[in-house]
Design a protein around this motif. Structure first.
Motif, PDB file in Angstrom:
ATOM      1  N   ILE A  55     -67.431 -23.822  46.558  1.00 64.23           N
ATOM      2  CA  ILE A  55     -66.846 -22.511  46.863  1.00 64.23           C
ATOM      3  C   ILE A  55     -68.015 -21.547  47.061  1.00 64.23           C
ATOM      4  O   ILE A  55     -68.930 -21.514  46.245  1.00 64.23           O
ATOM      5  CB  ILE A  55     -65.949 -21.995  45.711  1.00 64.23           C
ATOM      6  N   ILE A  56     -67.948 -20.752  48.160  1.00 67.71           N
ATOM      7  CA  ILE A  56     -69.046 -19.830  48.440  1.00 67.71           C
ATOM      8  C   ILE A  56     -68.506 -18.662  49.265  1.00 67.71           C
ATOM      9  O   ILE A  56     -67.591 -18.837  50.065  1.00 67.71           O
ATOM     10  CB  ILE A  56     -70.198 -20.562  49.176  1.00 67.71           C
ATOM     11  N   THR A  57     -69.080 -17.489  49.055  1.00 63.17           N
ATOM     12  CA  THR A  57     -68.684 -16.348  49.874  1.00 63.17           C
ATOM     13  C   THR A  57     -69.279 -16.516  51.272  1.00 63.17           C
ATOM     14  O   THR A  57     -70.321 -17.169  51.453  1.00 63.17           O
ATOM     15  CB  THR A  57     -69.174 -15.009  49.296  1.00 63.17           C
ATOM     16  N   MET A  58     -68.628 -15.912  52.232  1.00 63.98           N
ATOM     17  CA  MET A  58     -69.118 -15.971  53.606  1.00 63.98           C
ATOM     18  C   MET A  58     -70.504 -15.330  53.694  1.00 63.98           C
ATOM     19  O   MET A  58     -71.373 -15.827  54.415  1.00 63.98           O
ATOM     20  CB  MET A  58     -68.133 -15.286  54.545  1.00 63.98           C
ATOM     21  N   HIS A  59     -70.703 -14.261  52.947  1.00 61.56           N
ATOM     22  CA  HIS A  59     -72.000 -13.581  52.947  1.00 61.56           C
ATOM     23  C   HIS A  59     -73.101 -14.526  52.457  1.00 61.56           C
ATOM     24  O   HIS A  59     -74.156 -14.642  53.090  1.00 61.56           O
ATOM     25  CB  HIS A  59     -71.938 -12.325  52.071  1.00 61.56           C
ATOM     26  N   GLU A  60     -72.866 -15.194  51.345  1.00 57.66           N
ATOM     27  CA  GLU A  60     -73.864 -16.099  50.787  1.00 57.66           C
ATOM     28  C   GLU A  60     -74.083 -17.307  51.712  1.00 57.66           C
ATOM     29  O   GLU A  60     -75.208 -17.764  51.897  1.00 57.66           O
ATOM     30  CB  GLU A  60     -73.464 -16.557  49.385  1.00 57.66           C
ATOM     31  N   LEU A  61     -73.018 -17.802  52.301  1.00 59.17           N
ATOM     32  CA  LEU A  61     -73.120 -18.919  53.241  1.00 59.17           C
ATOM     33  C   LEU A  61     -73.981 -18.524  54.442  1.00 59.17           C
ATOM     34  O   LEU A  61     -74.848 -19.287  54.880  1.00 59.17           O
ATOM     35  CB  LEU A  61     -71.720 -19.357  53.681  1.00 59.17           C
ATOM     36  N   ALA A  99     -65.103 -19.301  51.251  1.00 57.04           N
ATOM     37  CA  ALA A  99     -64.812 -20.612  51.844  1.00 57.04           C
ATOM     38  C   ALA A  99     -64.825 -21.632  50.721  1.00 57.04           C
ATOM     39  O   ALA A  99     -65.711 -21.603  49.859  1.00 57.04           O
ATOM     40  CB  ALA A  99     -65.837 -20.968  52.901  1.00 57.04           C
ATOM     41  N   GLU A 100     -63.856 -22.523  50.754  1.00 55.42           N
ATOM     42  CA  GLU A 100     -63.739 -23.551  49.713  1.00 55.42           C
ATOM     43  C   GLU A 100     -63.488 -24.902  50.380  1.00 55.42           C
ATOM     44  O   GLU A 100     -62.673 -25.014  51.298  1.00 55.42           O
ATOM     45  CB  GLU A 100     -62.581 -23.207  48.776  1.00 55.42           C
ATOM     46  N   ILE A 101     -64.181 -25.906  49.916  1.00 53.18           N
ATOM     47  CA  ILE A 101     -64.026 -27.248  50.482  1.00 53.18           C
ATOM     48  C   ILE A 101     -62.685 -27.834  50.034  1.00 53.18           C
ATOM     49  O   ILE A 101     -62.221 -27.569  48.925  1.00 53.18           O
ATOM     50  CB  ILE A 101     -65.213 -28.150  50.089  1.00 53.18           C
ATOM     51  N   THR A 102     -62.052 -28.611  50.911  1.00 54.19           N
ATOM     52  CA  THR A 102     -60.788 -29.278  50.590  1.00 54.19           C
ATOM     53  C   THR A 102     -61.064 -30.739  50.220  1.00 54.19           C
ATOM     54  O   THR A 102     -62.197 -31.224  50.355  1.00 54.19           O
ATOM     55  CB  THR A 102     -59.832 -29.254  51.796  1.00 54.19           C
ATOM     56  N   LYS A 103     -60.031 -31.438  49.821  1.00 52.01           N
ATOM     57  CA  LYS A 103     -60.171 -32.872  49.532  1.00 52.01           C
ATOM     58  C   LYS A 103     -60.605 -33.617  50.785  1.00 52.01           C
ATOM     59  O   LYS A 103     -61.439 -34.529  50.720  1.00 52.01           O
ATOM     60  CB  LYS A 103     -58.850 -33.446  49.012  1.00 52.01           C
TER      61      LYS A 103
END
Length: 150
Positions: A55-61, A99-103
């Motif tokens: 999980i990461i913010t768009m800004h940090e990404l 943004a968060e990764i899915t399975k």
């Protein structure tokens, strides 16, 4: 004997050109491996950060990838449409997109894990291009350059 003067406009005198050309060649070399996964290089590096962070913010990404939001948004939209990530606004601050990764995105990691080895084989097909120490030193120098230009 007349001393030759340095011409800053000769292509051979540029540091930027071999960096540019090498980056294009490397991204092109990744293409066949990534095509099998339905990813572009921008999708791939974005997924690398998400596999690491989950999980990461768009800004940090954007900071991690040296990309602005105008470039990153279409990448995230495509990855979301493919089912690899979910985007949402933070509950405590709706200005912040996460943004968060899915399975499905996590499952893609297993296939993508083969790519670095395949690229290493491709780059070193005519013998070792860099020793591990030289590769680490080059990466360090490139990051110095990135930080200087950020």
């Amino acid at each position: 004997m007349q001393e030759e003067s340095f011409d800053p406009l000769l292509l051979g005198n540029q540091l930027c050109f071999p960096l540019y050309a090498a980056a294009r060649k490397i991204v092109a070399a990744y293409h066949p491996f990534l095509k099998n996964l339905g990813l572009t290089y921008a999708h791939y590096v974005t997924m690398m950060v998400l596999w690491e962070e989950r999980i990461i913010t768009m800004h940090e990404l954007g900071k991690r990838l040296y990309l602005d939001s105008g470039t990153l948004t279409p990448v995230l939209k495509k990855l979301e449409s493919m089912g690899y990530i979910k985007r949402r606004r933070k509950e405590d601050d709706e200005r912040v997109v996460v943004a968060e990764i899915t399975k499905e995105g996590e499952a893609l990691r297993e296939e993508a894990a083969k790519i670095p080895y395949a690229m290493g084989c491709l780059i070193n097909r005519n013998g070792d291009l860099f020793t591990p120490k030289e590769a680490a030193a080059l990466k360090k120098q490139l990051y110095h350059l990135l930080h200087a230009l950020a």
